[in-house]
Motif scaffolding. Sequence first.
Motif, short mmCIF file in Angstrom:
data_model
loop_
_atom_site.label_atom_id
_atom_site.label_comp_id
_atom_site.label_asym_id
_atom_site.label_seq_id
_atom_site.Cartn_x
_atom_site.Cartn_y
_atom_site.Cartn_z
N GLY A 123 1.09 -7.70 -4.23
CA GLY A 123 -0.37 -7.68 -4.18
C GLY A 123 -0.89 -6.64 -5.15
O GLY A 123 -0.11 -5.93 -5.79
N SER A 124 -2.18 -6.53 -5.24
CA SER A 124 -2.79 -5.58 -6.16
C SER A 124 -2.85 -4.20 -5.50
O SER A 124 -3.90 -3.71 -5.11
CB SER A 124 -4.19 -6.06 -6.56
N ILE A 125 -1.69 -3.59 -5.41
CA ILE A 125 -1.51 -2.35 -4.65
C ILE A 125 -1.62 -1.14 -5.55
O ILE A 125 -0.96 -1.08 -6.59
CB ILE A 125 -0.14 -2.35 -3.94
N LEU A 126 -2.43 -0.20 -5.15
CA LEU A 126 -2.51 1.07 -5.87
C LEU A 126 -1.50 2.08 -5.30
O LEU A 126 -0.84 2.79 -6.05
CB LEU A 126 -3.92 1.67 -5.78
N SER A 127 -1.45 2.13 -3.99
CA SER A 127 -0.54 3.09 -3.36
C SER A 127 -0.22 2.64 -1.94
O SER A 127 -0.98 1.88 -1.33
CB SER A 127 -1.15 4.49 -3.33
N ILE A 128 0.87 3.15 -1.44
CA ILE A 128 1.30 2.88 -0.06
C ILE A 128 1.61 4.20 0.61
O ILE A 128 2.35 5.03 0.06
CB ILE A 128 2.53 1.96 -0.04
N GLY A 129 1.07 4.39 1.78
CA GLY A 129 1.30 5.65 2.48
C GLY A 129 2.70 5.75 3.04
O GLY A 129 3.43 6.70 2.77
N SER A 130 3.11 4.77 3.82
CA SER A 130 4.40 4.80 4.48
C SER A 130 5.03 3.41 4.42
O SER A 130 4.34 2.41 4.60
CB SER A 130 4.24 5.22 5.94
N MET A 131 6.32 3.39 4.16
CA MET A 131 7.08 2.14 4.26
C MET A 131 8.21 2.39 5.24
O MET A 131 8.86 3.45 5.19
CB MET A 131 7.65 1.70 2.91
N GLY A 132 8.43 1.43 6.11
CA GLY A 132 9.45 1.64 7.11
C GLY A 132 10.04 0.35 7.64
O GLY A 132 9.64 -0.74 7.26
N TRP A 133 10.99 0.56 8.53
CA TRP A 133 11.69 -0.55 9.16
C TRP A 133 11.64 -0.38 10.67
O TRP A 133 11.87 0.71 11.20
CB TRP A 133 13.15 -0.59 8.69
N TYR A 134 11.33 -1.47 11.32
CA TYR A 134 11.37 -1.55 12.77
C TYR A 134 12.34 -2.68 13.12
O TYR A 134 12.67 -3.52 12.27
CB TYR A 134 9.99 -1.87 13.35
#
Length: 122
Positions: free
Chosen positions: A26-37
């Motif tokens: 997507g047109s993403i500028l930034s991501i705060g947190s990426m994780g796995w559940y």
Amino acid sequence: QVQLVESGGDLVLAGGSLRLSCVASGSILSIGSMGWYRQAPGKQRELVAAMSSGSDIDYANSVKGRFTISRDNAKNTAYLQMKDLKPEDTAVYYCNVKRALMTSGYRYLEVWGQGTLVTVSS
């Protein structure tokens, strides 16, 4: 719109290893947190590992020392390297993104992937 696509789930013998990948598109500028559940049959979804944009990492106690989360911010991709897998690691693993800022200025608070199945056989 942010879309998350996970891959890497498989059937593996106990003691084996797998590497999961999650690509955020997507047109993403930034991501705060990426994780796995993960969610095992009949159980609630639980945090496995999460990594902030500042590289702070949280792990579930049950996976510490066996799983490693990493991120490639340039590719908006997260990885989960899993080793010494146990039957109790069997679950659907979901990628999770928090605080995704889009080029439009819109901010997604939380996005989930569709999940990838990890089955560990004894």
